[in-house]
Scaffold this active site. Sequence first.
Site, mmCIF file in Angstrom:
data_model
loop_
_atom_site.group_PDB
_atom_site.id
_atom_site.type_symbol
_atom_site.label_atom_id
_atom_site.label_comp_id
_atom_site.label_asym_id
_atom_site.label_seq_id
_atom_site.Cartn_x
_atom_site.Cartn_y
_atom_site.Cartn_z
ATOM 1 N N PRO A 97 0.886 -1.202 0.018
ATOM 2 C CA PRO A 97 -0.013 -0.060 0.031
ATOM 3 C C PRO A 97 0.788 1.232 0.092
ATOM 4 C CG PRO A 97 -0.438 -1.524 1.731
ATOM 5 C CD PRO A 97 0.638 -2.049 1.054
ATOM 6 N N GLU A 124 2.136 -8.414 9.031
ATOM 7 C CA GLU A 124 2.206 -6.884 9.252
ATOM 8 C C GLU A 124 3.053 -6.195 8.305
ATOM 9 O OE1 GLU A 124 -0.073 -5.996 11.413
ATOM 10 O OE2 GLU A 124 0.380 -3.915 11.458
ATOM 11 N N ASP A 177 -9.913 1.101 -24.743
ATOM 12 C CA ASP A 177 -10.319 0.636 -23.275
ATOM 13 C C ASP A 177 -10.503 2.002 -22.553
ATOM 14 O OD1 ASP A 177 -10.100 -1.836 -23.471
ATOM 15 O OD2 ASP A 177 -8.196 -1.711 -22.791
HETATM 16 N N1 ADE Z 1 -0.689 -5.461 -0.196
HETATM 17 C C1 ADE Z 1 -1.776 -5.114 0.804
HETATM 18 N N2 ADE Z 1 -2.610 -4.028 0.511
HETATM 19 C C2 ADE Z 1 -1.934 -3.361 -0.665
HETATM 20 C C3 ADE Z 1 -2.536 -2.587 -1.875
HETATM 21 N N3 ADE Z 1 -3.359 -1.956 -1.832
HETATM 22 N N4 ADE Z 1 -1.576 -2.637 -2.814
HETATM 23 C C4 ADE Z 1 -0.707 -3.557 -3.348
HETATM 24 N N5 ADE Z 1 -0.449 -4.225 -2.299
HETATM 25 C C5 ADE Z 1 -1.041 -4.498 -1.072
#
Ligand code: ADE
Length: 251
Positions: A97, A124, A177
């Site tokens: 993330p 985690e 697309d």
């Molecule tokens: N791993 C956990 N959440 C993620 C996300 N939003 N994007 C990529 N990898 C992740």
Amino acid sequence: MQFEVFTLLPEVFPSYLETSILKRARERNLITVNVHNIRDYTHDKHHTTDDTPYGGGGGMVMKPEPVFEAIETVLGIAASPTPPEPASNIPIILLTPQGRVFNQSIAKELSQYKKIALLCGRYEGIDERIRENLVTDQISIGDYVLTGGEIPALIVIDAVARLLPDVLGDPTGAEDDSHAMGLLEYPHYTRPPEFRGNKVPDVLLSGDHAKIDKWRREQALERTFKKRPDMLEKAELTKEDLKFIEKLRTK
Ligand code: ADE
């Protein structure tokens, strides 16, 4: 193109890769997806891939040794001692993330490589030395947190693979697309011409291709204007497009 995937959950991948377009692309050797179990690169009795965090706190952290060994062995590289200098020209992408947010232009960028490595995080978090000394790129598929990087890796593979030559049946398949031309895509219809009282727009049945192209362009502009006005800032727009958008604004 070759994808080397590193994961603690290899069983997640086959069902999706053995379906539809990706299955055909693999059978025709347009893509190869090798899924590697990081656990196979542990050397202790319990095949340990995680450990508790230094400094305390909840959750477990992915250990660096098996991840480094898996990627270095498979890619045949020694990790760079002076990051962020890449150890090879194969991108080693951590799904996290914290990465740059994936979009169509990143998919296009990645489709230029012969080989990419995708590292799926779990637990985690991962030991920071993996991020600092091994991976060369980090990708997030959106601002939310999943339990691991496996679905994000599949998303990257899917979006990249369909951009490669011959993967889609229709050679122009990816050109119109949503997002490919910086706009959302125009609406599609198929038979029947009338369904529960709702008709297919006359223009699509007219056989007049210039008119159809114009209608599709205007539909794409209108949809983008209504749903994703932010995209219009970056889209390549003609004078006619701008005039049409001006009309929408004053409607
Ligand atoms: N791993 C956990 N959440 C993620 C996300 N939003 N994007 C990529 N990898 C992740």
